[in-house]
Enzyme design. Structure first.
Site, short mmCIF file in Angstrom:
data_model
loop_
_atom_site.label_atom_id
_atom_site.label_comp_id
_atom_site.label_asym_id
_atom_site.label_seq_id
_atom_site.Cartn_x
_atom_site.Cartn_y
_atom_site.Cartn_z
N LEU A 219 0.88 -1.17 0.00
CA LEU A 219 0.00 0.00 0.00
C LEU A 219 0.91 1.22 0.00
O LEU A 219 1.58 1.50 0.99
CB LEU A 219 -0.89 0.01 1.25
N HIS A 220 0.95 1.92 -1.11
CA HIS A 220 1.85 3.08 -1.23
C HIS A 220 1.02 4.34 -1.36
O HIS A 220 0.20 4.48 -2.27
CB HIS A 220 2.75 2.91 -2.46
N CYS A 223 3.09 10.38 -3.18
CA CYS A 223 4.04 11.37 -2.67
C CYS A 223 4.64 12.08 -3.87
O CYS A 223 5.61 11.60 -4.47
CB CYS A 223 5.13 10.71 -1.83
N CYS A 236 9.95 7.80 0.30
CA CYS A 236 8.83 7.30 -0.49
C CYS A 236 9.24 6.83 -1.89
O CYS A 236 8.83 5.75 -2.34
CB CYS A 236 7.75 8.38 -0.61
N THR A 283 8.14 15.84 12.14
CA THR A 283 6.99 15.65 11.26
C THR A 283 5.68 15.51 12.03
O THR A 283 4.63 16.01 11.60
CB THR A 283 7.20 14.44 10.34
N ASP A 295 -1.32 10.84 11.58
CA ASP A 295 -1.53 10.20 10.28
C ASP A 295 -3.02 10.21 9.99
O ASP A 295 -3.81 9.64 10.75
CB ASP A 295 -0.99 8.76 10.32
N ARG A 297 -4.38 9.12 7.07
CA ARG A 297 -4.70 8.23 5.94
C ARG A 297 -5.77 7.20 6.31
O ARG A 297 -5.93 6.86 7.48
CB ARG A 297 -3.43 7.51 5.47
#
Length: 363
Positions: A219-220, A223, A236, A283, A295, A297
Site C-alpha cells: 500500500l503506497h 508522494c 517514499c 513531522t 496520520d 490516511r
C-alpha cells in the site's frame, strides 16, 4: 425521481464550495449554522458574516487548540469566540501556524463552552476532507433551510452526513489496461473511482498473481515530492521503486497507489508541514501544529481494492504495523510482513527516526 443529489453528492458539493470560499449551511435537530473554511474566506465574506449578528466562533481541532493555548471544552475541538475587532488576519493567524514562532502571542483566547458542538464537528470534518486547514468559521442561524435557499447555498443535514464522513467511500473499478514497465513487461494498471467524488486510486498488477494464495503487495501513499521529484526529505520514492522491483523479480505482485498525499492531509498542507519542519519541528509536531493527527490516511481503501481484485491474503511490503492491523480488521489476511528499508540519507535521517519513535514504524 432520482434527479436530486443524495447525501454523498451534497457532501461533495459542500467540499467544493468550501474550497472556493463559498459558505455552506449545516443543519441539525437543534438548529443550523453558516460555515466558512478559514483558509479560503475573504474579507468581504467575513464582513458579511459579521453583519448577520450573532456570536461567530472559529472551530479548530484540539491539536491546534493545544498549540494556541485555547480551551478545548468539547474534547476534540475548541470553539474560539471571535473578538469584535477580529479581522481576516486574525482568523488566518489562528488557522495557519506559519507565523506561530514570529507572533506566538495570539490571545487571550476565549472558548465557547455552552451548547452542543455537533455542527462544529461536522464543519471541521468537511474542511479536513476538502484538504483545507482544519479551521472553520461557524455562525448559528435561525431558519437555516430558508437562509440556504435565499442565498443559493448548499445545505448539509448533519445527522445524515455524519456517518458518511466517517466511512470509507465505496470504490468502483473504472478500467484496466496492459502497462509494460521497466520492472516487468507483464504490468497492468487498474483504476478505481470512489463514489464521493474524491480522487481515484490505482493498482499496478505485476504478472498474473493467483487469487487463492497470498500475493506480494504494497500500500503506497502518493508522494509527489518523493515519487516524482526525487525528494530527499522522505523515503517514499525509493520504497515505491524498490517494491515494484521486488515484484518484478518475483514475477507477481500488486502495488496499490493511494491518493493520500502527505499522510492524508494533501500536498498544500504537507508543504506547510515541511515549512514548520524548517522551523525545527519534527513531522508529527508539525502535523499537530497544523491541527491534524499524526496520520490521517485511510488504509481501508487498500483493503477494499484488494477485495475488489479478488485477493484475500497478502505478504505485505511495509514497515508500518498500522497497515497490517487495518488490513486484518477489513478482511485481508496478512500472512507475512516483508520489510522495506530503503532510501535513508542525511536529509531524512531525523524524519525516519521520528517515524520509528512516534509512529511505531519498524525501522
Amino acid at each position: 425521481m432520482t434527479l436530486a443529489p443524495d447525501i454523498t453528492e451534497i457532501i461533495a458539493r459542500a467540499r467544493a464550495d468550501l474550497r472556493m470560499g463559498v459558505p455552506v449551511v449545516i443543519s441539525g435537530p437543534e438548529g443550523a449554522a453558516l460555515v466558512m473554511a478559514a483558509e479560503t474566506v475573504d474579507a468581504q465574506r467575513l464582513a458579511d458574516l459579521r453583519a448577520l449578528g450573532g456570536k461567530p466562533v472559529l472551530a479548530i481541532t484540539a491539536r491546534r487548540a493545544e498549540t494556541l493555548k485555547a480551551r478545548a471544552y468539547d474534547g476534540d475541538l475548541a470553539r474560539v469566540i471571535l473578538p469584535p475587532d477580529a479581522g481576516l488576519s486574525w482568523v488566518l493567524a489562528l488557522a495557519d501556524p506559519a507565523d506561530d514562532l514570529k507572533t506566538p502571542m495570539k490571545g487571550p483566547l476565549a472558548s465557547e463552552r455552552d451548547g452542543a458542538a455537533d455542527l462544529h464537528r461536522i464543519a471541521l470534518q468537511l474542511v479536513k476532507s476538502a484538504r483545507l486547514l482544519p479551521a472553520a468559521l461557524v455562525l448559528p442561524l435561525t431558519g437555516g433551510a430558508g437562509f440556504a435557499i435565499e442565498h443559493g447555498l448548499t445545505q448539509v443535514a448533519a445527522v445524515t452526513a455524519a456517518p458518511h464522513l466517517m466511512r470509507s467511500s465505496p470504490l468502483h473499478p473504472v478500467v484496466s489496461a496492459r502497462l509494460p514497465l521497466d520492472v516487468s513487461e507483464a504490468g497492468r494498471l487498474h483504476i478505481f473511482r470512489p463514489e464521493d467524488g474524491g480522487e481515484e486510486h490505482y493498482a499496478i498488477e505485476i504478472g498474473q498473481p493467483p487469487r487463492d494464495s497470498a500475493v506480494l503487495a504494497r500500500l503506497h501513499s502518493a508522494c509527489f515530492t518523493g515519487d516524482l521529484m526525487g525528494s530527499l526529505k522522505c523515503d517514499c520514492g525509493p520504497q515505491l521503486r524498490g517494491a515494484l522491483a521486488q515484484m518484478g523479480a518475483e514475477g507477481v505482485g500488486v502495488l496499490l497507489y493511494l491518493n493520500q498525499e502527505g499522510r492524508g492531509i494533501g500536498l498544500a498542507n504537507k508543504m506547510r508541514a515541511y515549512s514548520l519542519q524548517d522551523q525545527g519541528f519534527d513531522t508529527v509536531e508539525a502535523n499537530h501544529r497544523l491541527g491534524f493527527e499524526d496520520d490521517e490516511r485511510d488504509f481501508r481503501i487498500g483493503a477494499q481494492i484488494l477485495t475488489l481484485m479478488g485477493f484475500s491474503a497478502v505478504r505485505l511490503l511495509t514497515n508500518n504495523p498500522a497497515k497490517i492491523e487495518m488490513m486484518r480488521q477489513n478482511g485481508i489476511d496478512v500472512v507475512e510482513r516483508v520489510p522495506l528499508k530503503l532510501g535513508e540519507n542525511a536529509h531524512n535521517h531525523a524524519y525516519l527516526a521520528t517515524k520509528a519513535a512516534k509512529s511505531g514504524h519498524l525501522l
